[in-house]
Design an enzyme around this catalytic site. Structure first.
Site: not given
Ligand code: CMC
Length: 428
Positions: A265, A306, A363
């Site tokens: 995460h 994802h 990210d």
């Protein structure tokens, strides 16, 4: 309201008629709340097809790469609003007027300081403590400072907690960093913007003046905005579940921080940089791509893939632009950033990643930007947590404001032993 019904038949017998409910967008949901009475539970570990709540805050269409907060597309928000405006939208439902925006900014700015006693909490941590460990502990400890303002049934008190959390997270995050490098804590400056103030608290020292670069402040604000909320992800669901029992907001946000920390995460941006360091040079990129494709090797390319976005991550599209802007405006040369760019290219062209719909996620790019602007790797997830605080608290507030709110209590498929005879220890 039920628009149509689904019938569940088992061995040809209808055991339940289940209402199908429509949202304003996205998949319809089958309301299975009465199914327990018919003797069945649904089984969905990982929540692949379970809507855990009703929400008006954020809409995602993973196949089309759509992300909207309160109906506003994320790329418009990232390019035309600043983070505090996005916070206002998430919390209040619509874009503010100029007067509302000014008032909101003033409220947040006036709550940036923390009680001086909170400072002492940091001194209990070892100097090499991870800043996320400090964040978890200190955010939870905030509950002890606001006894008289913790009535979760009072919308005004809930909103004040939201304001305090949004305002104080950067102060606490910067303190965690300063503590870890042995520098004095820097107090907030209310003449600076939210992003500028965070950079000031992170990088300034008493010995000399720190001038905030507008490019860096803009990039930082965009990182905050792009991480502000993301529907019912693991940490937001954690906050909702913790809050469903009536726990106070600071404890709930501490639970969100803990859930975000994991490398699948929010910990992915830190894990991505660690991976780039391990790759180390351009000539090793192919070797690591091969490792990621090898079924017998647990290695994954961090910052790729994802659960929800299977074509592209709309946040990554904006973040990619910002990433290239920052790298060229700051004229940064760093071999790790070259490795990152090579990895991006290989993965985008490799059939394994194309077939499995694995694209660089938000990210991947935020990690590169944060590295380029001099943020230490162990602060990456802390910055994600700061940015996501508004999303967590908006969901918490929405849940508590909904009529008929219930404690979250999933069921299970039990696979353990049953009805065993217990033999006392003395006879074993
Ligand atoms: N590198 C290599 N292979 C991968 C990767 C990756 N990063 N991600 C998924 N796969 C493969 C996986 O091995 C599996 O292959 P197969 O079908 O042959 O068994 C397939 O793709 C599907 O993977 P999954 O684990 O079932 O997918 P998921 O939807 O449960 O997981 C994920 C999504 C994000 C946890 C996963 O892609 C991952 O671990 N990525 C790396 C960590 C990361 O970057 N996380 C940040 C997500 S964005 C920030 C946020 O919102 O929190």
């Amino acid at each position: 309201m039920a628009d149509s019904k689904a019938s569940l038949s088992i061995d040809g017998n209808v055991v339940a008629d289940l209402p199908i409910l429509k949202g304003s967008a996205g998949n319809d949901v089958i309301d299975i709340r009465t199914l327990g009475g018919a003797g069945y539970f649904t089984y969905d570990p990982g929540f692949l097809a379970t809507a855990s709540c009703e929400s008006e805050i954020t809409f995602i269409d993973g196949d089309k790469g759509v992300l909207q907060h309160r109906g506003y597309p994320i790329d418009s928000l990232a390019k035309q609003a600043d983070y505090l405006e996005v916070c206002y939208i998430l919390l209040n439902g619509s874009a503010p007027t100029k007067a509302q925006y000014d008032e909101f900014t003033k409220i947040i700015t006036n709550h940036t300081m923390v009680h001086e006693k909170l400072v002492h909490f940091f001194h209990g941590f070892l100097p090499d403590a991870h800043p996320m460990a400090m964040l978890c502990g200190v955010v939870g400890a905030l509950s002890s400072f606001y006894h008289s303002d913790l009535d979760i049934n009072e919308p005004d008190q809930r909103m004040r907690s939201a304001h305090r959390l949004i305002a104080k997270m950067p102060t606490i995050a910067a303190m965690a960093y300063k503590y870890s490098i042995g520098q004095p804590f820097v107090y907030p400056r209310n003449d600076l913007s939210y992003a500028e103030n965070f950079l000031h608290m992170l990088f300034s020292v008493p010995a000399e003046e720190y001038v905030v670069s507008p490019t860096v402040a803009r990039a930082m604000d965009r990182i905050f905005t792009l991480h502000a909320d993301h529907e019912q992800n693991a940490s937001t669901s954690t906050v909702r579940l913790a809050g469903s029992s009536g726990a106070n907001p600071y404890a709930c946000i501490a639970a969100g921080v803990a859930s975000l920390w994991g490398p699948a995460h929010g910990g992915a941006n830190e894990a991505c940089l660690t991976m780039l360091e391990e790759i180390g040079s351009l000539d090793r990129v192919d070797e690591f791509v091969a490792k990621a494709k090898d079924k017998s090797d647990p290695f994954r390319l961090m910052g790729f893939g994802h659960r929800v976005y299977k074509n592209f991550d709309p946040r990554a599209t904006v973040m990619r632009e910002t990433c290239h802007e920052v790298l060229s405006e700051l004229g940064i040369k760093d071999p790790l950033l070259d490795v990152a760019m090579a990895l991006e290219k290989v993965a985008l062209e490799d059939p394994y990643f194309i077939e499995k719909k694995l694209y660089p996620n938000v990210d991947f790019y935020s990690g590169i930007i944060l590295k380029a602007i001099g943020i230490p790797t162990n602060m990456f997830t802390v910055i994600f947590a700061m940015s996501r605080t508004v999303g967590w608290i908006a969901h918490w507030d929405e849940m508590l404001g909904q009529p008929g709110q219930k404690i979250g209590r999933p069921r299970q498929k039990y696979t353990g032993e049953i009805d065993r005879e217990f033999v006392p220890l003395s006879d074993r």
